[in-house]
Design a protein around this motif. Structure first.
Motif, mmCIF file in Angstrom:
data_model
loop_
_atom_site.group_PDB
_atom_site.id
_atom_site.type_symbol
_atom_site.label_atom_id
_atom_site.label_comp_id
_atom_site.label_asym_id
_atom_site.label_seq_id
_atom_site.Cartn_x
_atom_site.Cartn_y
_atom_site.Cartn_z
ATOM 1 N N UNK A 121 0.830 -1.204 0.000
ATOM 2 C CA UNK A 121 0.000 0.000 0.000
ATOM 3 C C UNK A 121 0.864 1.254 0.000
ATOM 4 N N UNK A 122 1.965 1.226 0.755
ATOM 5 C CA UNK A 122 2.879 2.370 0.772
ATOM 6 C C UNK A 122 3.491 2.590 -0.601
ATOM 7 N N UNK A 123 3.862 1.510 -1.258
ATOM 8 C CA UNK A 123 4.462 1.610 -2.595
ATOM 9 C C UNK A 123 3.457 2.132 -3.606
ATOM 10 N N UNK A 124 2.231 1.654 -3.530
ATOM 11 C CA UNK A 124 1.231 2.079 -4.513
ATOM 12 C C UNK A 124 0.945 3.568 -4.408
ATOM 13 N N UNK A 125 0.978 4.103 -3.202
ATOM 14 C CA UNK A 125 0.774 5.549 -3.040
ATOM 15 C C UNK A 125 1.977 6.310 -3.578
ATOM 16 N N UNK A 126 3.182 5.864 -3.245
ATOM 17 C CA UNK A 126 4.389 6.550 -3.709
ATOM 18 C C UNK A 126 4.526 6.502 -5.225
ATOM 19 N N UNK A 133 8.168 15.947 -7.965
ATOM 20 C CA UNK A 133 7.263 15.918 -6.819
ATOM 21 C C UNK A 133 8.044 15.614 -5.539
ATOM 22 N N UNK A 134 7.367 15.786 -4.405
ATOM 23 C CA UNK A 134 7.972 15.507 -3.097
ATOM 24 C C UNK A 134 7.109 14.524 -2.325
ATOM 25 N N UNK A 135 7.770 13.665 -1.542
ATOM 26 C CA UNK A 135 7.108 12.751 -0.624
ATOM 27 C C UNK A 135 7.535 13.107 0.795
ATOM 28 N N UNK A 136 6.555 13.287 1.684
ATOM 29 C CA UNK A 136 6.817 13.603 3.095
ATOM 30 C C UNK A 136 6.384 12.422 3.946
ATOM 31 N N UNK A 137 7.296 11.941 4.799
ATOM 32 C CA UNK A 137 7.047 10.799 5.669
ATOM 33 C C UNK A 137 7.440 11.132 7.107
ATOM 34 N N UNK A 138 6.934 10.319 8.044
ATOM 35 C CA UNK A 138 7.312 10.428 9.447
ATOM 36 C C UNK A 138 7.693 9.037 9.946
ATOM 37 N N UNK A 155 12.855 6.166 -7.301
ATOM 38 C CA UNK A 155 12.891 5.553 -8.631
ATOM 39 C C UNK A 155 12.104 6.353 -9.653
ATOM 40 N N UNK A 156 11.204 7.204 -9.176
ATOM 41 C CA UNK A 156 10.376 8.016 -10.084
ATOM 42 C C UNK A 156 10.886 9.450 -10.183
ATOM 43 N N UNK A 157 12.039 9.722 -9.602
ATOM 44 C CA UNK A 157 12.623 11.056 -9.693
ATOM 45 C C UNK A 157 12.060 12.056 -8.721
ATOM 46 N N UNK A 158 11.320 11.573 -7.716
ATOM 47 C CA UNK A 158 10.758 12.470 -6.704
ATOM 48 C C UNK A 158 11.769 12.663 -5.575
ATOM 49 N N UNK A 184 16.313 13.104 0.882
ATOM 50 C CA UNK A 184 16.911 14.389 0.521
ATOM 51 C C UNK A 184 16.952 15.333 1.712
ATOM 52 N N UNK A 185 15.922 15.263 2.565
ATOM 53 C CA UNK A 185 15.816 16.134 3.734
ATOM 54 C C UNK A 185 15.435 15.279 4.935
ATOM 55 N N UNK A 186 16.147 15.465 6.046
ATOM 56 C CA UNK A 186 15.841 14.771 7.296
ATOM 57 C C UNK A 186 15.623 15.818 8.380
ATOM 58 N N UNK A 187 14.510 15.691 9.107
ATOM 59 C CA UNK A 187 14.212 16.579 10.234
ATOM 60 C C UNK A 187 14.090 15.728 11.491
ATOM 61 N N UNK A 188 14.876 16.055 12.509
ATOM 62 C CA UNK A 188 14.838 15.342 13.781
ATOM 63 C C UNK A 188 14.866 16.355 14.908
ATOM 64 N N UNK A 189 14.299 15.995 16.060
ATOM 65 C CA UNK A 189 14.481 16.874 17.205
ATOM 66 C C UNK A 189 15.802 16.517 17.896
ATOM 67 N N UNK A 190 16.165 17.256 18.915
ATOM 68 C CA UNK A 190 17.479 17.083 19.533
ATOM 69 C C UNK A 190 17.657 15.692 20.126
ATOM 70 N N UNK A 191 16.594 15.151 20.741
ATOM 71 C CA UNK A 191 16.687 13.816 21.350
ATOM 72 C C UNK A 191 16.849 12.749 20.277
ATOM 73 N N UNK A 192 16.059 12.847 19.222
ATOM 74 C CA UNK A 192 16.157 11.873 18.128
ATOM 75 C C UNK A 192 17.533 11.933 17.467
ATOM 76 N N UNK A 193 18.039 13.148 17.253
ATOM 77 C CA UNK A 193 19.360 13.292 16.641
ATOM 78 C C UNK A 193 20.436 12.656 17.513
#
Length: 303
Positions: A121-126, A133-138, A155-158, A184-193
């Motif tokens: 299901x995750x692949x079919x959406x992506x 385009x951009x994909x945002x995940x958590x 694989x689709x150039x996003x 391409x971009x990673x966002x973490x809080x201080x504890x996660x980092x």
């Protein structure tokens, strides 16, 4: 025009004001509880759509239950070009947010619905993504589903932005390289980092960037954020505000950041604007209910 596809979780938040956060084994009497849609994926997608900068689609698993139907009904009013809520046999995830008088919060969430989202299901959406385009995940979905969506997007150039919260225990060692190294971009809080790299501050930013991400942001709450640049780390101070509840700040930041990056703004500009938006969220109670409105966001994100 680029599109932003958000794949994540959707749940129901139950917020409870308390005089202070409880200690282990302690029972506190709080104020009146409130309920609203929630989940990091849902909140970030909602904020991104409210910017009005680009088409935003949102996909998440929900339970085939009253809570799932309540979420679906509430989201009909948002500005999604595609709202793909997929009923599952698992109950809709719930979160309990304890918010102290000082604005700090502790959150406990059930994650079985999100964690069980199928890889296919995750692949079919992506696979709806196109180049540019951009994909945002958590971090709410299982690591296998997250990695599969990232690979399908690439694989689709996003391009891919990942917010590591909540930090999946499996996201360590080789798994961290496999997932974070494809973003391409990673966002973490201080504890996660710290947990991901074993270090803090600018060193944590550089360590995360060494895994392969072009841009790394480490959020520091009231101290602003650290942002990787070309060979250096920039510190952006937080916008001044009166803190009532920090619950929606990180999601507001990520939603605005993703939308601005997707329309071509620089990382520093996008992060600075995202911090202004987050300041709006912390100035009032709640998470979803505190997210900036479209009318508040439009002046901030205008070029």
């Amino acid at each position: 025009m680029s599109r932003l596809l958000v794949l994540g979780n959707a749940g129901l938040d139950i917020s409870l004001p308390v005089p202070r956060l409880p200690e282990a084994g302690e029972t506190l009497v709080g104020g009146a509880a409130s309920r609203a849609p929630g989940g990091k994926g849902l909140n970030q997608a909602t904020v991104a759509a409210r910017t009005g900068l680009l088409p935003v689609a949102f996909c998440a698993p929900i339970g085939d239950d009253g809570e799932g139907r309540e979420i679906a009904h509430r989201l009909q009013a948002e500005r999604f070009v595609d709202l793909d809520l997929r009923p599952t046999a698992v109950a809709t995830d719930l979160s309990v947010l304890l918010v102290s008088l000082g604005g700090e919060n502790s959150i406990v969430t059930s994650g079985a619905c999100a964690a069980g989202f199928p890889v296919a299901a995750a692949v079919s959406f992506a696979e709806r993504l196109d180049a540019g385009d951009w994909l945002l995940l958590q971090g709410n979905l299982g690591t296998a589903a997250t990695l599969a969506a990232i690979e399908a997007a690439a694989s689709r150039g996003a391009r891919v932005m990942l917010n590591t919260a909540p930090l999946e225990p499996a996201l360590a060692g080789e798994a961290a390289h496999a997932v974070l190294g494809r973003c391409d971009v990673v966002v973490a809080n201080a504890v996660e980092a710290r947990d991901l790299t074993g270090t803090n501050g600018p060193a944590a930013v550089q360590a995360l960037r060494a895994l392969g991400a072009e841009t790394v942001v480490v959020t520091l709450g009231g101290d602003g954020c650290l942002l990787s640049g070309e060979g250096t780390v920039h510190h952006l101070p937080a916008s001044a505000t009166s803190v009532v509840d920090t619950s929606g700040a990180g999601d507001t930041f990520c939603g605005v950041l993703a939308a601005l990056l997707a329309v071509g703004r620089s990382a520093i500009t996008a992060a600075a604007v995202a911090q202004q938006a987050a300041a709006l969220a912390v100035a009032r109670p709640g998470a979803f209910l505190a997210l900036p409105t479209a009318a508040e966001l439009h002046p901030l994100v205008a070029e």
